[in-house]
Design a protein around this motif. Structure first.
Motif, PDB file in Angstrom:
ATOM      1  N   GLN A  35       0.651  -1.315  -0.122  1.00  0.00           N
ATOM      2  CA  GLN A  35       0.229   0.523  -0.106  1.00  0.00           C
ATOM      3  C   GLN A  35       0.962   1.396   0.188  1.00  0.00           C
ATOM      4  OE1 GLN A  35      -2.768   0.048  -0.585  1.00  0.00           O
ATOM      5  NE2 GLN A  35      -2.924  -2.482  -0.855  1.00  0.00           N
ATOM      6  N   LEU A  36       1.680   1.286   0.791  1.00  0.00           N
ATOM      7  CA  LEU A  36       2.827   2.562   1.181  1.00  0.00           C
ATOM      8  C   LEU A  36       3.740   2.906  -0.725  1.00  0.00           C
ATOM      9  CD1 LEU A  36       4.182   2.556   4.569  1.00  0.00           C
ATOM     10  CD2 LEU A  36       3.102   3.903   3.348  1.00  0.00           C
ATOM     11  N   GLU A  37       3.403   1.398  -1.071  1.00  0.00           N
ATOM     12  CA  GLU A  37       4.196   1.677  -2.819  1.00  0.00           C
ATOM     13  C   GLU A  37       3.613   2.020  -3.768  1.00  0.00           C
ATOM     14  OE1 GLU A  37       6.292  -1.815  -6.271  1.00  0.00           O
ATOM     15  OE2 GLU A  37       5.830  -2.350  -4.085  1.00  0.00           O
ATOM     16  N   ILE A  38       2.279   1.929  -3.457  1.00  0.00           N
ATOM     17  CA  ILE A  38       0.730   2.487  -4.503  1.00  0.00           C
ATOM     18  C   ILE A  38       0.238   3.684  -4.400  1.00  0.00           C
ATOM     19  CG2 ILE A  38      -1.454   2.362  -4.407  1.00  0.00           C
ATOM     20  CD1 ILE A  38      -1.564  -0.583  -4.204  1.00  0.00           C
ATOM     21  N   TYR A  39       0.680   3.493  -3.037  1.00  0.00           N
ATOM     22  CA  TYR A  39       1.065   5.661  -2.418  1.00  0.00           C
ATOM     23  C   TYR A  39       1.778   6.734  -3.309  1.00  0.00           C
ATOM     24  CZ  TYR A  39       0.814  10.049   0.455  1.00  0.00           C
ATOM     25  OH  TYR A  39       1.090  11.672   0.563  1.00  0.00           O
ATOM     26  N   THR A  40       3.072   5.894  -2.881  1.00  0.00           N
ATOM     27  CA  THR A  40       4.225   6.893  -3.363  1.00  0.00           C
ATOM     28  C   THR A  40       4.110   7.021  -4.959  1.00  0.00           C
ATOM     29  OG1 THR A  40       5.373   5.994  -1.902  1.00  0.00           O
ATOM     30  CG2 THR A  40       6.723   6.819  -3.525  1.00  0.00           C
ATOM     31  N   THR A  41       3.901   5.722  -5.799  1.00  0.00           N
ATOM     32  CA  THR A  41       3.983   5.868  -6.990  1.00  0.00           C
ATOM     33  C   THR A  41       2.349   6.687  -7.371  1.00  0.00           C
ATOM     34  OG1 THR A  41       3.952   3.082  -7.038  1.00  0.00           O
ATOM     35  CG2 THR A  41       3.152   3.952  -9.415  1.00  0.00           C
ATOM     36  N   LEU A  42       1.410   6.784  -6.516  1.00  0.00           N
ATOM     37  CA  LEU A  42       0.363   7.879  -6.841  1.00  0.00           C
ATOM     38  C   LEU A  42       1.325   9.510  -6.776  1.00  0.00           C
ATOM     39  CD1 LEU A  42      -2.551   8.888  -7.534  1.00  0.00           C
ATOM     40  CD2 LEU A  42      -2.928   8.939  -5.228  1.00  0.00           C
ATOM     41  N   PHE A  43       1.263   9.419  -5.969  1.00  0.00           N
ATOM     42  CA  PHE A  43       2.600  10.878  -4.968  1.00  0.00           C
ATOM     43  C   PHE A  43       2.942  11.155  -6.416  1.00  0.00           C
ATOM     44  CE2 PHE A  43       4.810  13.767  -3.711  1.00  0.00           C
ATOM     45  CZ  PHE A  43       4.235  14.287  -3.095  1.00  0.00           C
ATOM     46  N   LYS A  44       4.128  10.382  -6.910  1.00  0.00           N
ATOM     47  CA  LYS A  44       4.524  10.696  -8.009  1.00  0.00           C
ATOM     48  C   LYS A  44       4.399  10.943  -9.385  1.00  0.00           C
ATOM     49  CE  LYS A  44       8.727   7.710  -6.505  1.00  0.00           C
ATOM     50  NZ  LYS A  44       9.957   6.121  -6.570  1.00  0.00           N
ATOM     51  N   GLU A  45       3.267  10.750  -9.835  1.00  0.00           N
ATOM     52  CA  GLU A  45       2.695  10.021 -11.444  1.00  0.00           C
ATOM     53  C   GLU A  45       1.743  11.591 -11.024  1.00  0.00           C
ATOM     54  OE1 GLU A  45       2.533   8.864 -13.758  1.00  0.00           O
ATOM     55  OE2 GLU A  45       4.723   7.497 -12.734  1.00  0.00           O
ATOM     56  N   LEU A  46       1.438  12.269 -10.037  1.00  0.00           N
ATOM     57  CA  LEU A  46       0.734  13.078  -9.369  1.00  0.00           C
ATOM     58  C   LEU A  46       1.589  14.087  -9.349  1.00  0.00           C
ATOM     59  CD1 LEU A  46      -2.026  12.715  -7.128  1.00  0.00           C
ATOM     60  CD2 LEU A  46      -2.307  13.089  -9.497  1.00  0.00           C
ATOM     61  N   ASN A  47       2.986  14.359  -9.248  1.00  0.00           N
ATOM     62  CA  ASN A  47       3.752  14.824  -9.169  1.00  0.00           C
ATOM     63  C   ASN A  47       4.254  15.838 -10.340  1.00  0.00           C
ATOM     64  OD1 ASN A  47       5.277  17.028  -7.878  1.00  0.00           O
ATOM     65  ND2 ASN A  47       6.999  15.859  -7.754  1.00  0.00           N
ATOM     66  N   LEU A  48       4.675  14.417 -11.187  1.00  0.00           N
ATOM     67  CA  LEU A  48       5.138  14.800 -12.906  1.00  0.00           C
ATOM     68  C   LEU A  48       3.953  15.448 -13.585  1.00  0.00           C
ATOM     69  CD1 LEU A  48       7.323  11.595 -13.312  1.00  0.00           C
ATOM     70  CD2 LEU A  48       8.289  13.882 -13.151  1.00  0.00           C
ATOM     71  N   TYR A  49       2.776  14.853 -13.414  1.00  0.00           N
ATOM     72  CA  TYR A  49       1.586  14.991 -14.828  1.00  0.00           C
ATOM     73  C   TYR A  49       0.555  15.386 -14.341  1.00  0.00           C
ATOM     74  CZ  TYR A  49       4.856  11.478 -16.775  1.00  0.00           C
ATOM     75  OH  TYR A  49       5.191  10.663 -16.686  1.00  0.00           O
ATOM     76  N   TYR A  50       0.249  16.129 -13.384  1.00  0.00           N
ATOM     77  CA  TYR A  50      -1.013  16.793 -12.633  1.00  0.00           C
ATOM     78  C   TYR A  50      -0.564  18.600 -13.240  1.00  0.00           C
ATOM     79  CZ  TYR A  50      -5.369  18.198 -10.765  1.00  0.00           C
ATOM     80  OH  TYR A  50      -6.011  19.154  -9.630  1.00  0.00           O
ATOM     81  N   VAL A  51      -1.576  19.132 -13.737  1.00  0.00           N
ATOM     82  CA  VAL A  51      -1.736  20.281 -14.003  1.00  0.00           C
ATOM     83  C   VAL A  51      -1.146  20.996 -13.132  1.00  0.00           C
ATOM     84  CG1 VAL A  51      -2.790  22.313 -15.259  1.00  0.00           C
ATOM     85  CG2 VAL A  51      -3.922  19.809 -14.969  1.00  0.00           C
ATOM     86  N   ASP A  52      -1.326  21.250 -12.338  1.00  0.00           N
ATOM     87  CA  ASP A  52      -1.216  21.602 -11.069  1.00  0.00           C
ATOM     88  C   ASP A  52      -0.169  21.810 -10.344  1.00  0.00           C
ATOM     89  OD1 ASP A  52      -3.189  24.227 -12.066  1.00  0.00           O
ATOM     90  OD2 ASP A  52      -4.965  23.027 -10.406  1.00  0.00           O
ATOM     91  N   GLU A  53       0.277  22.922  -9.496  1.00  0.00           N
ATOM     92  CA  GLU A  53       1.807  21.937  -8.731  1.00  0.00           C
ATOM     93  C   GLU A  53       1.295  21.531  -7.957  1.00  0.00           C
ATOM     94  OE1 GLU A  53       6.039  24.134  -6.550  1.00  0.00           O
ATOM     95  OE2 GLU A  53       5.357  24.246  -8.631  1.00  0.00           O
ATOM     96  N   ILE A  54       1.851  20.438  -6.469  1.00  0.00           N
ATOM     97  CA  ILE A  54       1.556  19.957  -5.878  1.00  0.00           C
ATOM     98  C   ILE A  54       2.444  20.156  -4.648  1.00  0.00           C
ATOM     99  CG2 ILE A  54       1.388  17.704  -4.496  1.00  0.00           C
ATOM    100  CD1 ILE A  54       0.446  16.641  -7.141  1.00  0.00           C
ATOM    101  N   ASN A  55       1.432  20.785  -3.893  1.00  0.00           N
ATOM    102  CA  ASN A  55       2.870  20.210  -2.045  1.00  0.00           C
ATOM    103  C   ASN A  55       2.847  19.221  -1.535  1.00  0.00           C
ATOM    104  OD1 ASN A  55       3.526  21.269   0.541  1.00  0.00           O
ATOM    105  ND2 ASN A  55       2.427  23.504   0.136  1.00  0.00           N
ATOM    106  N   PRO A  56       3.751  19.285  -1.530  1.00  0.00           N
ATOM    107  CA  PRO A  56       4.270  17.274  -1.090  1.00  0.00           C
ATOM    108  C   PRO A  56       3.734  17.212   0.765  1.00  0.00           C
ATOM    109  CG  PRO A  56       6.161  18.179  -2.065  1.00  0.00           C
ATOM    110  CD  PRO A  56       4.900  19.409  -2.070  1.00  0.00           C
ATOM    111  N   ALA A  57       3.444  18.535   1.133  1.00  0.00           N
ATOM    112  CA  ALA A  57       3.691  18.622   2.799  1.00  0.00           C
ATOM    113  C   ALA A  57       1.955  18.205   3.176  1.00  0.00           C
ATOM    114  CB  ALA A  57       4.843  19.644   3.205  1.00  0.00           C
ATOM    115  N   GLU A  58       2.068  19.701   2.430  1.00  0.00           N
ATOM    116  CA  GLU A  58       0.083  19.364   2.005  1.00  0.00           C
ATOM    117  C   GLU A  58      -0.697  18.496   1.778  1.00  0.00           C
ATOM    118  OE1 GLU A  58      -3.095  22.096   0.040  1.00  0.00           O
ATOM    119  OE2 GLU A  58      -1.736  23.243   0.841  1.00  0.00           O
ATOM    120  N   PHE A  59      -0.075  17.678   0.483  1.00  0.00           N
ATOM    121  CA  PHE A  59      -0.487  16.114   0.428  1.00  0.00           C
ATOM    122  C   PHE A  59      -1.145  15.375   0.956  1.00  0.00           C
ATOM    123  CE2 PHE A  59      -0.901  13.101  -2.847  1.00  0.00           C
ATOM    124  CZ  PHE A  59      -1.706  12.946  -2.961  1.00  0.00           C
TER     125      PHE A  59
END
Length: 99
Positions: A35-59
């Motif tokens: 489950q941690l690996e899934i979360y990490t992969t999701l976060f990386k994908e959002l950070n790379l490809y999401y339209v807006d910038e993501i604040n890692p700490a807030e997320f």
């Protein structure tokens, strides 16, 4: 002789119980790691490809708080800033550099 048989049965039962618990623990650990690996992969994908910038700490704080909210109303997470604010409210004094 019956006393020896009882001791042998108890030892065998304890060994089997320990083996079962060991496999159960490994299974739970595997599930958590997965489950941690899934979360990490999701976060990386959002950070790379999401339209807006993501604040890692807030997320991450939102993810943790929403996860704990699903458990019960008494389990809470406080980040460093919230811990400091709670300490100030409780003690009534601030001992920092004011940044």
């Amino acid at each position: 002789m019956p006393n020896y048989t009882i001791k042998k049965q108890v030892i065998v039962t304890l060994v089997v119980g320990a083996i079962v618990l060991s496999f159960s623990f490994k299974s739970n650990f595997f599930e958590v790691a997965k489950q941690l690996e899934i979360y990490t992969t999701l976060f990386k994908e959002l950070n790379l490809y999401y339209v807006d910038e993501i604040n890692p700490a807030e997320f991450t704080n939102k993810a943790i708080k929403n996860t704990l909210k699903e458990l019960d109303p008494y389990t809470n997470y406080f980040d460093e800033q919230e811990v400091e604010e709670a300490r100030i409210r409780r003690e009534g004094a601030y001992s920092g550099i004011g940044v």
